[in-house]
Design a protein around this motif. Structure first.
Motif, PDB file in Angstrom:
ATOM      1  N   ILE A 145      64.698  65.508  37.443  1.00 41.99           N
ATOM      2  CA  ILE A 145      63.573  64.583  37.507  1.00 41.99           C
ATOM      3  C   ILE A 145      63.100  64.443  38.956  1.00 41.99           C
ATOM      4  O   ILE A 145      63.906  64.325  39.882  1.00 41.99           O
ATOM      5  N   ARG A 146      61.771  64.467  39.149  1.00 45.00           N
ATOM      6  CA  ARG A 146      61.207  64.475  40.498  1.00 45.00           C
ATOM      7  C   ARG A 146      61.689  63.288  41.336  1.00 45.00           C
ATOM      8  O   ARG A 146      62.018  63.442  42.511  1.00 45.00           O
ATOM      9  N   MET A 147      61.734  62.125  40.736  1.00 43.86           N
ATOM     10  CA  MET A 147      62.116  60.926  41.491  1.00 43.86           C
ATOM     11  C   MET A 147      63.506  61.066  42.099  1.00 43.86           C
ATOM     12  O   MET A 147      63.757  60.649  43.229  1.00 43.86           O
ATOM     13  N   TYR A 148      64.412  61.712  41.348  1.00 43.14           N
ATOM     14  CA  TYR A 148      65.779  61.880  41.851  1.00 43.14           C
ATOM     15  C   TYR A 148      65.893  63.114  42.736  1.00 43.14           C
ATOM     16  O   TYR A 148      66.724  63.158  43.648  1.00 43.14           O
ATOM     17  N   ARG A 149      65.085  64.128  42.467  1.00 46.12           N
ATOM     18  CA  ARG A 149      65.125  65.324  43.296  1.00 46.12           C
ATOM     19  C   ARG A 149      64.698  65.021  44.728  1.00 46.12           C
ATOM     20  O   ARG A 149      65.169  65.659  45.677  1.00 46.12           O
ATOM     21  N   ARG A 150      63.792  64.060  44.895  1.00 50.82           N
ATOM     22  CA  ARG A 150      63.339  63.703  46.255  1.00 50.82           C
ATOM     23  C   ARG A 150      64.462  63.128  47.101  1.00 50.82           C
ATOM     24  O   ARG A 150      64.396  63.176  48.330  1.00 50.82           O
ATOM     25  N   THR A 151      65.498  62.548  46.445  1.00 48.81           N
ATOM     26  CA  THR A 151      66.597  61.968  47.197  1.00 48.81           C
ATOM     27  C   THR A 151      67.743  62.953  47.429  1.00 48.81           C
ATOM     28  O   THR A 151      68.738  62.587  48.060  1.00 48.81           O
TER      29      THR A 151
ATOM     30  N   ALA B  89      74.638  61.100  48.184  1.00 51.74           N
ATOM     31  CA  ALA B  89      75.448  62.053  47.434  1.00 51.74           C
ATOM     32  C   ALA B  89      74.615  63.255  47.011  1.00 51.74           C
ATOM     33  O   ALA B  89      73.430  63.128  46.680  1.00 51.74           O
ATOM     34  N   THR B  90      75.247  64.412  47.003  1.00 45.86           N
ATOM     35  CA  THR B  90      74.599  65.631  46.534  1.00 45.86           C
ATOM     36  C   THR B  90      74.805  65.778  45.029  1.00 45.86           C
ATOM     37  O   THR B  90      75.583  65.052  44.413  1.00 45.86           O
ATOM     38  N   ASN B  91      74.120  66.747  44.445  1.00 43.88           N
ATOM     39  CA  ASN B  91      74.277  66.986  43.005  1.00 43.88           C
ATOM     40  C   ASN B  91      75.721  67.313  42.615  1.00 43.88           C
ATOM     41  O   ASN B  91      76.213  66.800  41.603  1.00 43.88           O
TER      42      ASN B  91
ATOM     43  N   LEU C   6      70.268  66.471  33.686  1.00 42.23           N
ATOM     44  CA  LEU C   6      68.908  66.055  33.361  1.00 42.23           C
ATOM     45  C   LEU C   6      68.306  65.209  34.476  1.00 42.23           C
ATOM     46  O   LEU C   6      67.166  65.449  34.911  1.00 42.23           O
ATOM     47  N   LEU C   7      69.044  64.228  34.951  1.00 41.35           N
ATOM     48  CA  LEU C   7      68.511  63.372  36.014  1.00 41.35           C
ATOM     49  C   LEU C   7      68.284  64.149  37.300  1.00 41.35           C
ATOM     50  O   LEU C   7      67.387  63.819  38.079  1.00 41.35           O
ATOM     51  N   GLY C   8      69.107  65.198  37.516  1.00 39.32           N
ATOM     52  CA  GLY C   8      68.921  66.010  38.714  1.00 39.32           C
ATOM     53  C   GLY C   8      67.634  66.794  38.717  1.00 39.32           C
ATOM     54  O   GLY C   8      67.191  67.265  39.780  1.00 39.32           O
TER      55      GLY C   8
ATOM     56  N   VAL D 277      78.068  64.015  27.358  1.00 41.67           N
ATOM     57  CA  VAL D 277      76.966  63.121  27.739  1.00 41.67           C
ATOM     58  C   VAL D 277      76.862  63.009  29.249  1.00 41.67           C
ATOM     59  O   VAL D 277      75.765  63.026  29.822  1.00 41.67           O
ATOM     60  N   ALA D 278      78.005  62.900  29.938  1.00 35.48           N
ATOM     61  CA  ALA D 278      78.002  62.755  31.398  1.00 35.48           C
ATOM     62  C   ALA D 278      77.418  64.001  32.062  1.00 35.48           C
ATOM     63  O   ALA D 278      76.585  63.911  32.983  1.00 35.48           O
ATOM     64  N   ILE D 279      77.847  65.179  31.599  1.00 33.01           N
ATOM     65  CA  ILE D 279      77.323  66.418  32.189  1.00 33.01           C
ATOM     66  C   ILE D 279      75.830  66.547  31.907  1.00 33.01           C
ATOM     67  O   ILE D 279      75.037  66.894  32.799  1.00 33.01           O
ATOM     68  N   GLY D 280      75.435  66.257  30.673  1.00 32.84           N
ATOM     69  CA  GLY D 280      74.012  66.344  30.332  1.00 32.84           C
ATOM     70  C   GLY D 280      73.167  65.371  31.132  1.00 32.84           C
ATOM     71  O   GLY D 280      72.070  65.721  31.601  1.00 32.84           O
ATOM     72  N   ALA D 281      73.652  64.150  31.305  1.00 36.92           N
ATOM     73  CA  ALA D 281      72.891  63.160  32.068  1.00 36.92           C
ATOM     74  C   ALA D 281      72.763  63.569  33.525  1.00 36.92           C
ATOM     75  O   ALA D 281      71.684  63.439  34.130  1.00 36.92           O
ATOM     76  N   ALA D 282      73.861  64.070  34.114  1.00 37.10           N
ATOM     77  CA  ALA D 282      73.807  64.492  35.518  1.00 37.10           C
ATOM     78  C   ALA D 282      72.837  65.654  35.710  1.00 37.10           C
ATOM     79  O   ALA D 282      72.061  65.683  36.681  1.00 37.10           O
TER      80      ALA D 282
END
Length: 318
Positions: free
Chosen positions: A307-313, A248-250, A303-305, A296-301
């Motif tokens: 983070i390097r670990m998630y950006r690599r995917t 899935a994309t961002n 923020l996690l986007g 919270v959902a928008i902020g979490a999406a």
């Protein structure tokens, strides 16, 4: 991923069910083949020619405890029918009799619609006599329960799927009309200022933005059946921008997060059906809770986007 999770849960549940059933075999939890001592009381004298006679069955606490190897058992008394057939005598407990475990499981495994029954043996020279009842052997209780639950949920899944066909056909047709007439693109232009910060990767005037607006609107209005096909169509449009078929994309993640935590301006139809007009008392609670969950959902999406670990995917980067 969900398929693997469900598959793992099924395998684990089958394993524990098998362990539990094997333990029941070893301990003979259900006293298979062993007669249970009872006292049968008839309202009159015993009639050897009567096919059915009303009776009262009493099970002494010590007998029940010794038979099933349980503690703190109480004496039991039930209404029953004494049935005499060419194959022998049977004792049919009254329908809905509240029997304790493990006798309750034995009845549920082998009872018919009219109640729980077992084979009766013993002398019957008078209206009250001592006898024994032997129930059919009980095996694979947990495995049968899991199989029955799987079939029930499969039936439920088919029912839900068939129920969605009408809604899918209706809303897909309306979407096609809106797309051909240009209404969808007008909606996209109107909502661009709100959606661009949330979906910066989606090109300007892309049809996916219109589908996202319609999906979120349906959710806000409590139209769950309408939101489902709109959400599916929005994901399909976003997939056209996705270079990967299995990641899935961002924007897809953001849509899923917002769709799950959408603001409810109108209470869901199911909640209205359950509570009726009383649901109005919960309006501000529902509005505040869903608004907070959306933030919270928008902020979490977001923020996690980052983070390097998630950006690599992220398939749009790789």
């Amino acid at each position: 991923m969900l398929n693997y999770i469900w598959g793992g849960l099924i395998v684990v549940s089958l394993f524990f069910a098998l362990v539990s059933d094997v333990r029941d075999f070893a301990l003979n939890t259900y006293a298979n083949g062993q007669p249970l001592p009872v006292t049968v009381t008839l309202p009159g004298d015993y009639d050897a020619d009567a096919r059915i006679q009303r009776a009262t069955v009493s099970i002494a606490a010590p007998d029940y405890s010794a038979h099933f190897r349980v503690q703190d058992a109480a004496s039991l008394t039930y209404d029953a029918d004494l049935i005499q057939t060419a194959q022998g005598r049977q004792l049919l407990f009254a329908q809905g009799a509240a029997v304790p475990e493990p006798l309750s499981t034995i009845c549920s495994m082998h009872s018919r619609d009219e109640g729980c029954r077992g084979t009766l043996a013993g002398t019957s020279a008078s209206g009250t006599f001592a006898a024994t009842v032997t129930f059919d052997a009980v095996r694979w209780v947990k495995m049968n329960a899991i199989a029955a639950a799987a079939l029930d949920f499969a039936e439920t899944a088919v029912t839900i799927a068939l129920g969605l066909i009408g809604g899918l056909a209706l809303w897909m047709g309306l979407l096609r009309i809106a797309e051909v007439s240009g209404i969808l693109y007008s909606l996209v232009r109107l909502t661009q200022p709100l959606l661009r910060p949330l979906f910066p990767e989606v090109p300007k005037d892309h049809p996916a933005l219109g589908m996202i607006v319609l999906n979120l609107t349906a959710n806000m209005l409590g139209l769950g059946n309408a939101a489902t096909p709109l959400g599916i169509k929005a994901m399909q449009e976003l997939q056209t921008l996705n270079p990967s078929s299995d990641t899935a994309t961002n924007p897809m993640v953001m849509l899923l997060a917002m769709n799950t935590a959408s603001v409810q301006l109108v209470p869901p139809v199911l909640l209205v059906a359950i509570m009726g007009l009383h649901v109005n008392q919960l309006f501000f609670s529902i509005l505040f809770t869903t608004l907070l969950s959306l933030v919270v959902a928008i902020g979490a999406a977001k923020l996690l986007g980052q983070i390097r670990m998630y950006r690599r995917t992220n398939p749009e980067i790789n």
